[in-house]
Write a protein that holds these residues in place. Structure first.
Motif, short mmCIF file in Angstrom:
data_model
loop_
_atom_site.label_atom_id
_atom_site.label_comp_id
_atom_site.label_asym_id
_atom_site.label_seq_id
_atom_site.Cartn_x
_atom_site.Cartn_y
_atom_site.Cartn_z
N ASN A 255 9.58 0.22 -22.52
CA ASN A 255 8.80 1.35 -22.01
C ASN A 255 8.94 1.44 -20.49
OD1 ASN A 255 6.18 2.48 -20.77
ND2 ASN A 255 6.02 3.10 -22.89
N ASP A 256 9.14 2.67 -19.97
CA ASP A 256 9.32 2.85 -18.53
C ASP A 256 8.17 2.26 -17.73
OD1 ASP A 256 11.58 4.17 -19.25
OD2 ASP A 256 10.97 6.15 -18.52
N GLY A 257 6.94 2.44 -18.24
CA GLY A 257 5.77 1.96 -17.51
C GLY A 257 5.74 0.46 -17.34
N LYS A 258 6.38 -0.30 -18.25
CA LYS A 258 6.37 -1.76 -18.16
C LYS A 258 7.33 -2.28 -17.10
CE LYS A 258 4.70 -2.67 -22.82
NZ LYS A 258 4.89 -3.39 -24.10
N ALA A 259 8.17 -1.41 -16.54
CA ALA A 259 9.07 -1.82 -15.46
C ALA A 259 8.49 -1.51 -14.09
CB ALA A 259 10.41 -1.12 -15.61
N ALA A 260 7.37 -0.79 -14.03
CA ALA A 260 6.82 -0.35 -12.75
C ALA A 260 6.29 -1.52 -11.92
CB ALA A 260 5.71 0.67 -12.98
N ILE A 261 5.51 -2.41 -12.54
CA ILE A 261 4.89 -3.50 -11.78
C ILE A 261 5.93 -4.46 -11.22
CG2 ILE A 261 3.37 -5.52 -11.99
CD1 ILE A 261 1.56 -3.86 -13.78
N PRO A 262 6.98 -4.88 -11.96
CA PRO A 262 8.03 -5.70 -11.34
C PRO A 262 8.70 -5.01 -10.14
CG PRO A 262 8.24 -5.77 -13.72
CD PRO A 262 7.20 -4.74 -13.41
N LEU A 263 8.95 -3.72 -10.23
CA LEU A 263 9.56 -2.99 -9.12
C LEU A 263 8.62 -2.94 -7.92
CD1 LEU A 263 11.18 0.01 -11.05
CD2 LEU A 263 12.38 -1.93 -10.04
N LEU A 264 7.35 -2.66 -8.18
CA LEU A 264 6.36 -2.57 -7.10
C LEU A 264 6.17 -3.92 -6.42
CD1 LEU A 264 3.73 -0.30 -8.89
CD2 LEU A 264 5.14 0.35 -6.93
N LYS A 265 6.06 -4.98 -7.22
CA LYS A 265 5.91 -6.32 -6.63
C LYS A 265 7.15 -6.71 -5.84
CE LYS A 265 2.48 -8.49 -9.65
NZ LYS A 265 2.13 -9.70 -10.43
N GLY A 266 8.33 -6.31 -6.31
CA GLY A 266 9.55 -6.61 -5.59
C GLY A 266 9.58 -5.95 -4.22
N ILE A 267 9.14 -4.69 -4.15
CA ILE A 267 9.07 -3.99 -2.86
C ILE A 267 8.08 -4.68 -1.94
CG2 ILE A 267 8.39 -1.83 -1.75
CD1 ILE A 267 9.35 -0.37 -4.27
N HIS A 268 6.93 -5.03 -2.49
CA HIS A 268 5.85 -5.61 -1.68
C HIS A 268 6.18 -7.01 -1.17
CE1 HIS A 268 1.83 -6.06 -0.14
NE2 HIS A 268 1.59 -7.10 -0.93
N GLU A 269 6.80 -7.83 -2.03
CA GLU A 269 7.00 -9.25 -1.68
C GLU A 269 8.34 -9.52 -1.02
OE1 GLU A 269 6.25 -11.77 -5.03
OE2 GLU A 269 4.43 -10.69 -5.62
N ARG A 270 9.35 -8.70 -1.31
CA ARG A 270 10.70 -8.99 -0.81
C ARG A 270 11.10 -8.16 0.40
NH1 ARG A 270 14.38 -9.76 -6.31
NH2 ARG A 270 13.40 -11.71 -7.01
N LEU A 271 10.48 -7.00 0.58
CA LEU A 271 10.86 -6.12 1.69
C LEU A 271 9.67 -5.92 2.62
CD1 LEU A 271 12.80 -3.33 -0.27
CD2 LEU A 271 13.73 -5.38 0.81
N SER A 272 9.91 -5.99 3.91
CA SER A 272 8.85 -5.76 4.90
C SER A 272 8.97 -4.34 5.41
CB SER A 272 8.99 -6.76 6.06
OG SER A 272 10.30 -6.70 6.61
N LEU A 273 8.34 -3.41 4.66
CA LEU A 273 8.39 -1.99 5.01
C LEU A 273 6.96 -1.51 5.29
CD1 LEU A 273 10.97 -0.63 2.40
CD2 LEU A 273 11.28 -0.81 4.87
N SER A 274 6.56 -1.60 6.55
CA SER A 274 5.20 -1.20 6.92
C SER A 274 5.01 0.31 6.89
CB SER A 274 4.88 -1.72 8.33
OG SER A 274 5.83 -1.24 9.28
N SER A 275 6.11 1.07 6.82
CA SER A 275 6.01 2.53 6.84
C SER A 275 5.61 3.12 5.50
CB SER A 275 7.35 3.14 7.28
OG SER A 275 8.39 2.77 6.38
N LEU A 276 5.70 2.34 4.41
CA LEU A 276 5.43 2.88 3.08
C LEU A 276 3.95 3.23 2.90
CD1 LEU A 276 7.55 0.67 0.67
CD2 LEU A 276 8.05 2.94 1.52
N ARG A 277 3.71 4.42 2.31
CA ARG A 277 2.35 4.88 2.06
C ARG A 277 2.13 5.35 0.62
NH1 ARG A 277 0.77 9.37 6.18
NH2 ARG A 277 -1.21 9.10 5.09
N TYR A 278 3.20 5.87 -0.02
CA TYR A 278 3.03 6.50 -1.32
C TYR A 278 4.06 5.96 -2.32
CZ TYR A 278 0.65 9.84 1.71
OH TYR A 278 -0.15 10.42 2.65
N GLN A 279 3.62 5.88 -3.60
CA GLN A 279 4.49 5.55 -4.71
C GLN A 279 4.39 6.71 -5.70
OE1 GLN A 279 6.42 2.86 -4.91
NE2 GLN A 279 5.63 1.77 -3.12
N THR A 280 5.49 7.42 -5.94
CA THR A 280 5.45 8.59 -6.80
C THR A 280 6.28 8.36 -8.07
OG1 THR A 280 5.89 10.97 -6.92
CG2 THR A 280 7.35 9.69 -5.53
N MET A 281 5.73 8.78 -9.21
CA MET A 281 6.36 8.58 -10.52
C MET A 281 5.97 9.72 -11.45
SD MET A 281 5.12 4.61 -10.84
CE MET A 281 4.62 3.83 -9.29
#
Length: 449
Positions: A255-281
């Motif tokens: 299911n597409d929704g079950k891949a969202a949390i791994p992707l979100l955690k990957g962005i948050h933990e692996r990349l230092s992007l302070s400019s991010l404000r929105y996640q759109t799906m």
């Protein structure tokens, strides 16, 4: 459908039209081939000496994607027939052309390590350091591609005993609930409910992803079900830079929704992007745990709402904005980041009910009361619609990968080896993006000078 285009003097289209030697050099130079070579090279001096040029073999696998060479067999033929191509791939004149078995062993070594994922992170860190990734919005979506083999014959379902009709007694219901809880706890991670992913570490989330080819189903633009046997690629793309910030390879049945949390955690933990404000799906990701994860990251969710046969709440419109006594929707005004509160104002300037105290001037609601219904900016507002339109960036990248980078040309029978193809494709795309951004930056500097 609007398409977000990055205005530039030089883009990926121009890069792909360059001369082969320049194109290979521009793209391959962005990849840490030495780090990949270290993982696949022989670690011990004992045993038979290695006669193959593994560095050139890795480069040739990348060039195969760039040149859209369909199979390893065709790649080997090109290496044998075209000395200039062989030299551009890094082989020496004295090097033997590797066999299909040699490439197969190389693919196996790559599949047993995460070196391609680490190479992907290196490219992203470089793009961030040079200021090419300054997105405030990330778009997440999935794309499907078929497996090489035909789908196996479907197993016939065994007939089960008919369920007993009638209401269960209290003792029977408690026993049934206990059995269901045990059954749920024994399921693999990605067969459990999505909320089970929230406390799980990122490494475990990525390691537990099912990768074998499976039947998948999705509705097309006409609302009809489309079936395929194969895999899914899940991407998180920066909407302005159009870099693939995170990617996930899975079975087609996930299911597409079950891949969202791994992707979100990957962005948050692996990349230092302070400019991010929105996640759109899109509506396929409209699940409470996804909103919770985005909120924990300190960002806002802009996700299409899926009603799922839910009735509209009384006193609110279809976008969950409050309505007045005359059923006019309140207007979204602003969002207070300190108190996480949405502010709505009276829909009519000169409301005849205001003097009677029947029309409230300002209405405030905390988004944490229901993260799925209340988002910042508010659902249905012009700001919300504007951000949601940026989601087309991930659709454009999906089209890039299939049209120019052979994403849908899987030549391996197992999911583990097919993932190597997926990782190489996404790596080459990001390397191409970085190369074109660097060339574009140099052109801007030359014009300014």
């Amino acid at each position: 459908m609007s398409i977000i285009r990055q205005e530039s003097l030089f883009d990926i289209y121009d890069l792909l039209e360059m001369e082969p030697t320049q194109r290979y050099e521009a793209i391959i130079s962005e990849i840490d081939v030495d780090a990949i070579l270290y993982q696949v090279n022989k670690k011990s001096r004992l045993g038979a000496p290695v006669k193959l040029n593994y560095a050139a073999m890795i480069i040739s696998l990348c060039v195969r994607i760039i040149e859209r060479i369909p199979t390893i067999k065709d790649l080997i033929k090109r290496l044998k027939d075209d000395p200039l191509f062989k030299w551009n791939c890094g082989f020496l004149v004295s090097d033997e052309t590797p066999s299909e078995a040699a490439y197969s062993r190389l693919i196996t070594k790559l599949s047993d390590s995460n070196t391609l994922e680490l190479a992907q992170e290196t490219v992203l860190f470089q793009a961030i350091a040079e200021g090419f990734i300054i997105d405030d919005t990330v778009a997440i979506d999935a794309t499907h591609f078929e497996a090489r083999d035909q789908a196996p014959a479907k197993e016939e379902k065994t007939k089960t005993e008919p369920k007993k009709r009638g209401r269960k007694s209290k003792a029977e219901r408690e026993q049934w609930l206990e059995e269901q809880a045990k059954k749920e706890a024994s399921l693999p991670l990605y067969e459990k409910k999505i909320e089970a992913q929230l406390p799980v570490p990122l490494t475990e989330l990525r390691n537990e992803v099912p990768q074998d080819p499976k039947w998948g189903i999705k509705k097309n633009s006409e609302g009809k079900n489309v079936f395929w046997y194969g895999y899914k690629g899940h991407l998180a793309v920066g909407t302005s830079s159009q870099y693939i910030l995170q990617s996930l390879f899975s079975s087609g049945s996930l299911n597409d929704g079950k891949a969202a949390i791994p992707l979100l955690k990957g962005i948050h933990e692996r990349l230092s992007l302070s400019s991010l404000r929105y996640q759109t799906m899109d509506a396929g990701y409209d699940y409470d745990p996804v909103y919770v994860q985005v909120n924990r990251m300190g960002q806002q969710s802009v996700i299409a709402y899926n009603k799922r046969n839910e009735s509209d709440p009384i006193g609110f419109d279809k976008h969950f904005a409050p309505t007045c006594f005359r059923e006019h929707s309140y207007r979204y005004d602003s969002f207070d980041t300190k108190y996480e509160t949405l502010k709505y104002t009276r829909p009519c300037k000169d409301c005849p009910l205001a003097t009677e105290g029947l029309c409230q001037k300002i209405y405030k609601v905390k988004i944490t009361t229901n993260l799925r219904r209340y988002t910042a900016p508010a659902r249905g507002s012009k700001a919300w619609k504007s951000i949601f339109k940026r989601r087309t960036a991930v659709e454009r990248v999906n089209a890039y990968l299939k049209e120019y980078y052979q994403l849908d040309n899987i030549r391996y029978r197992t999911g583990k080896r097919a993932k190597v193809h997926f990782d190489i494709v996404t790596l080459i795309y990001n390397a191409s993006k970085l190369a074109s951004d660097r060339i574009n930056s140099m052109l801007h500097q030359n014009i300014a000078a």
